[in-house]
Design an enzyme around this catalytic site. Sequence first.
Site, mmCIF file in Angstrom:
data_model
loop_
_atom_site.group_PDB
_atom_site.id
_atom_site.type_symbol
_atom_site.label_atom_id
_atom_site.label_comp_id
_atom_site.label_asym_id
_atom_site.label_seq_id
_atom_site.Cartn_x
_atom_site.Cartn_y
_atom_site.Cartn_z
ATOM 1 N N GLN A 261 -1.001 7.776 -34.581
ATOM 2 C CA GLN A 261 0.279 7.111 -33.573
ATOM 3 C C GLN A 261 -0.030 7.613 -32.046
ATOM 4 O O GLN A 261 0.367 6.889 -31.468
ATOM 5 C CB GLN A 261 1.527 8.008 -34.320
ATOM 6 N N GLU B 147 -4.240 -0.988 1.836
ATOM 7 C CA GLU B 147 -3.544 -2.093 2.207
ATOM 8 C C GLU B 147 -2.170 -1.412 1.852
ATOM 9 O O GLU B 147 -1.235 -2.240 1.472
ATOM 10 C CB GLU B 147 -3.782 -3.481 1.382
HETATM 11 N N1 CAA Z 1 6.208 -9.244 7.727
HETATM 12 C C1 CAA Z 1 6.855 -9.320 9.155
HETATM 13 N N2 CAA Z 1 7.255 -8.652 9.940
HETATM 14 C C2 CAA Z 1 7.379 -7.146 9.777
HETATM 15 C C3 CAA Z 1 6.760 -6.678 8.384
HETATM 16 C C4 CAA Z 1 6.348 -7.925 7.399
HETATM 17 N N3 CAA Z 1 6.021 -7.714 6.218
HETATM 18 N N4 CAA Z 1 7.005 -5.787 8.186
HETATM 19 C C5 CAA Z 1 7.621 -5.155 9.498
HETATM 20 N N5 CAA Z 1 7.714 -6.213 10.285
HETATM 21 C C6 CAA Z 1 8.106 -6.184 11.640
HETATM 22 C C7 CAA Z 1 9.696 -5.757 11.510
HETATM 23 O O1 CAA Z 1 10.479 -6.676 11.452
HETATM 24 C C8 CAA Z 1 9.698 -5.162 12.872
HETATM 25 O O2 CAA Z 1 10.056 -6.154 14.025
HETATM 26 P P1 CAA Z 1 10.895 -5.979 15.344
HETATM 27 O O3 CAA Z 1 9.652 -5.333 16.374
HETATM 28 O O4 CAA Z 1 11.077 -7.448 15.712
HETATM 29 O O5 CAA Z 1 12.169 -5.100 15.010
HETATM 30 C C9 CAA Z 1 8.612 -4.412 13.295
HETATM 31 O O6 CAA Z 1 7.508 -5.194 12.320
HETATM 32 C C10 CAA Z 1 8.397 -3.116 12.971
HETATM 33 O O7 CAA Z 1 8.698 -2.848 11.672
HETATM 34 P P2 CAA Z 1 9.147 -1.174 11.323
HETATM 35 O O8 CAA Z 1 10.059 -0.798 12.225
HETATM 36 O O9 CAA Z 1 9.422 -1.308 9.862
HETATM 37 O O10 CAA Z 1 7.867 -0.433 11.378
HETATM 38 P P3 CAA Z 1 7.332 0.870 10.988
HETATM 39 O O11 CAA Z 1 6.490 1.282 12.028
HETATM 40 O O12 CAA Z 1 8.497 1.697 10.374
HETATM 41 O O13 CAA Z 1 6.037 0.613 9.650
HETATM 42 C C11 CAA Z 1 5.329 0.289 7.671
HETATM 43 C C12 CAA Z 1 6.538 -0.136 8.809
HETATM 44 C C13 CAA Z 1 5.781 -0.433 6.308
HETATM 45 C C14 CAA Z 1 5.169 1.664 7.226
HETATM 46 C C15 CAA Z 1 4.008 -0.183 7.886
HETATM 47 O O14 CAA Z 1 3.533 0.650 9.250
HETATM 48 C C16 CAA Z 1 3.048 -0.338 7.004
HETATM 49 O O15 CAA Z 1 2.937 -1.142 6.257
HETATM 50 N N6 CAA Z 1 1.965 0.651 7.167
HETATM 51 C C17 CAA Z 1 0.835 0.733 6.077
HETATM 52 C C18 CAA Z 1 -0.254 -0.061 6.830
HETATM 53 C C19 CAA Z 1 -1.276 -0.341 5.687
HETATM 54 O O16 CAA Z 1 -0.879 -0.826 4.804
HETATM 55 N N7 CAA Z 1 -2.592 -0.148 6.121
HETATM 56 C C20 CAA Z 1 -3.597 -0.401 5.251
HETATM 57 C C21 CAA Z 1 -4.500 -1.165 6.191
HETATM 58 S S1 CAA Z 1 -5.824 -2.260 5.653
HETATM 59 C C22 CAA Z 1 -6.914 -1.598 4.938
HETATM 60 O O17 CAA Z 1 -6.656 -0.690 3.989
HETATM 61 C C23 CAA Z 1 -8.495 -1.370 5.016
HETATM 62 C C24 CAA Z 1 -8.982 -2.605 4.438
HETATM 63 O O18 CAA Z 1 -10.065 -3.061 4.992
HETATM 64 C C25 CAA Z 1 -8.635 -3.506 3.246
#
Ligand code: CAA
Length: 392
Positions: free
Chosen positions: A286, A374
């Site tokens: 199980q 991401e």
């Molecule tokens: N779509 C469109 N606009 C967005 C959005 C989205 N998904 N998310 C936020 N925004 C906009 C907001 O509306 C805001 O707009 P205004 O300036 O007009 O008010 C602006 O962006 C700032 O938003 P926040 O205040 O929410 O920003 P924050 O600093 O608090 O950050 C967060 C938000 C979600 C933490 C973001 O920083 C985040 O996603 N961080 C993670 C980053 C990440 O995923 N990194 C991985 C990179 S890629 C990788 O891994 C390598 C590779 O090669 C694959």
Amino acid sequence: MVTKQVPSTGLLTEEHEMLRQAAREFAQNEVLPIAAEHDESGEFPLETIRKMGKMGFMGIEVPEEYGGAGMDTLAYVLALEEICKADAAHGTVMSVNNSLFCYGILKFGTEEQKQKYVRGVASGAKIGAYSLTEPMSGSDAGTMRSRAVKQGEHYLINGRKSWVTSAPVADYVLLFTMTDADKGHLGITAFLIDTTQPGFSRGKKEPKLGIRASATSEIVFEDYKAPMASRLGEEGEGFKIAMTVLDAGRIGIAAQALGIAEAAYEASLSYVREREAFGQKIGEFQGTGFKIADMKTRIEASRGLIYNAAQAKQRSKTSGERYTLEASMANLYASETAMFCAHHAVQIHGGMGYSKELPVERYFRDAKITEIYEGTSEIQRLVISRMETGLR
Ligand code: CAA
């Protein structure tokens, strides 16, 4: 082995099924046989990536006029899932070319940029990359230190970016850098970087736990001259572009996680039906059977969230509405499911799960990154909770 999938009534067209079948055959015949060898050596599988490009897998949603397959988001996740079931490292390259590179340019680029950068990457002749992270800014993406300074007809870029998928082989990079540090995230601008130009170099290669065949490294800018025409969007629009593109990317990573989870599950299912202990098949215990039940249930729940997110992204192409919530939920659940299934798969296989003679330990190592890149699971929870509560 292909196990029974919970039917998604009326969702998949004949075209989707044909694409899924083509991706499955390619993955099983061309990708799976080389996966372990490339995982061991860490060598980038350029030849297979080029073949995937010829099959249309590098630009599934890219319109045919820009060298893509002209299909929808559901088609993209179906094909990516199949590739990742055979090898997540191939899937990583596919996902970056499709979502993080081509999608961003199609959404925010000029006609000239679409013609110049998308065509080659969508056909697999060129490799694209996306560069947001820096050594001192990961999840807090708005605090980057790299800089672009306008000087006459170009920008001068300096700084170091890290964890750039495909950077060691990339022809082009979608780069996010600061043009006005006083404005915080509103001072970030996006550029399309040509890696053959002076001032660009590739830094330290990352020695990774999993997806080892997908090359990852730092990139370094020393007085790189970016022409005005290589700026994507307006000055200060970079953070919004980065986040919008990540929404698309996160659906891809969810599909990748689903592929890994399924591979781990199917290996486990075969094993529990065959392996005997204490005079019976281990699947008859199980404790083992319940592991199988939990894995299967989580896989099908992930599939539902991913297809839902894919449909939301498809709708957004005409409505312009964001699908941030759907993408983060699919990414969060599917990536934790990949880790859950890989963990159970190793346990079910016992010593053999820990051995490089079987691919199960590779699934375990590959699954982990889906909870990190991401957007970590914590970032996905932050995004979901902020959207639901409206609080910050
Ligand atoms: N779509 C469109 N606009 C967005 C959005 C989205 N998904 N998310 C936020 N925004 C906009 C907001 O509306 C805001 O707009 P205004 O300036 O007009 O008010 C602006 O962006 C700032 O938003 P926040 O205040 O929410 O920003 P924050 O600093 O608090 O950050 C967060 C938000 C979600 C933490 C973001 O920083 C985040 O996603 N961080 C993670 C980053 C990440 O995923 N990194 C991985 C990179 S890629 C990788 O891994 C390598 C590779 O090669 C694959």
